[in-house]
Design a protein around this motif. Sequence first.
Motif, PDB file in Angstrom:
ATOM      1  N   GLN A  23      83.745  73.985  54.763  1.00 11.73           N
ATOM      2  CA  GLN A  23      85.020  73.608  55.371  1.00 11.73           C
ATOM      3  C   GLN A  23      85.132  74.045  56.833  1.00 11.73           C
ATOM      4  O   GLN A  23      86.136  73.756  57.478  1.00 11.73           O
ATOM      5  N   ILE A  24      84.113  74.741  57.345  1.00 15.63           N
ATOM      6  CA  ILE A  24      84.198  75.275  58.706  1.00 15.63           C
ATOM      7  C   ILE A  24      82.916  74.973  59.490  1.00 15.63           C
ATOM      8  O   ILE A  24      81.896  74.601  58.906  1.00 15.63           O
ATOM      9  N   HIS A  25      82.994  75.143  60.794  1.00 13.31           N
ATOM     10  CA  HIS A  25      81.812  75.072  61.644  1.00 13.31           C
ATOM     11  C   HIS A  25      81.304  76.484  61.894  1.00 13.31           C
ATOM     12  O   HIS A  25      82.100  77.401  62.101  1.00 13.31           O
ATOM     13  N   GLN A  26      79.984  76.638  61.851  1.00  9.98           N
ATOM     14  CA  GLN A  26      79.344  77.908  62.147  1.00  9.98           C
ATOM     15  C   GLN A  26      78.281  77.680  63.224  1.00  9.98           C
ATOM     16  O   GLN A  26      77.823  76.567  63.427  1.00  9.98           O
ATOM     17  N   THR A  27      77.885  78.763  63.848  1.00 13.58           N
ATOM     18  CA  THR A  27      76.906  78.690  64.930  1.00 13.58           C
ATOM     19  C   THR A  27      75.500  78.887  64.403  1.00 13.58           C
ATOM     20  O   THR A  27      75.240  79.802  63.618  1.00 13.58           O
ATOM     21  N   LEU A  28      74.598  78.037  64.867  1.00  8.24           N
ATOM     22  CA  LEU A  28      73.165  78.237  64.688  1.00  8.24           C
ATOM     23  C   LEU A  28      72.559  78.413  66.072  1.00  8.24           C
ATOM     24  O   LEU A  28      72.997  77.775  67.030  1.00  8.24           O
ATOM     25  N   LEU A  29      71.555  79.259  66.172  1.00 10.23           N
ATOM     26  CA  LEU A  29      70.799  79.445  67.411  1.00 10.23           C
ATOM     27  C   LEU A  29      69.361  79.033  67.147  1.00 10.23           C
ATOM     28  O   LEU A  29      68.734  79.534  66.203  1.00 10.23           O
ATOM     29  N   LEU A  30      68.835  78.120  67.960  1.00  9.43           N
ATOM     30  CA  LEU A  30      67.476  77.621  67.781  1.00  9.43           C
ATOM     31  C   LEU A  30      66.595  78.051  68.933  1.00  9.43           C
ATOM     32  O   LEU A  30      67.001  77.961  70.096  1.00  9.43           O
ATOM     33  N   ASP A  31      65.392  78.507  68.600  1.00 17.53           N
ATOM     34  CA  ASP A  31      64.327  78.739  69.568  1.00 17.53           C
ATOM     35  C   ASP A  31      63.195  77.788  69.216  1.00 17.53           C
ATOM     36  O   ASP A  31      62.827  77.674  68.047  1.00 17.53           O
TER      37      ASP A  31
END
Length: 117
Positions: A23-31
């Motif tokens: 139900q929410i947006h979350q952060t992903l960090l990509l390298d």
Amino acid sequence: MDKVLIRELKIETVIGIYEWEKQIHQTLLLDLDMAWDNRLAAASDSYENALCYETVSNRLTALITEKPIELIETVAEMVATCVMSEFNVPWVKVKVMKPGAVPTAQAVGVEIERGHA
């Protein structure tokens, strides 16, 4: 081996296995580390011979945000497949981090390598 690098590409998306996460947006960090022969681009000083990190970043953002995904493992495989097939990259290392997923850790993540250097 030459590489083109992208570090901490921040993507806000729906990711997770729990109902509340869906139900929410979350952060992903990509390298990403992408094998690419940079000699022609360097010799010609021409954008047409370079692997454009902005184009790659925009494509991956669109890919990861187009539908909800449950696992960061899935994200890593999707990214590797996309980069290799759409950008003709022969080898890629992908790290996907999910900050805040475990309260006692800064982030959790997975790292994969696909292709041949």
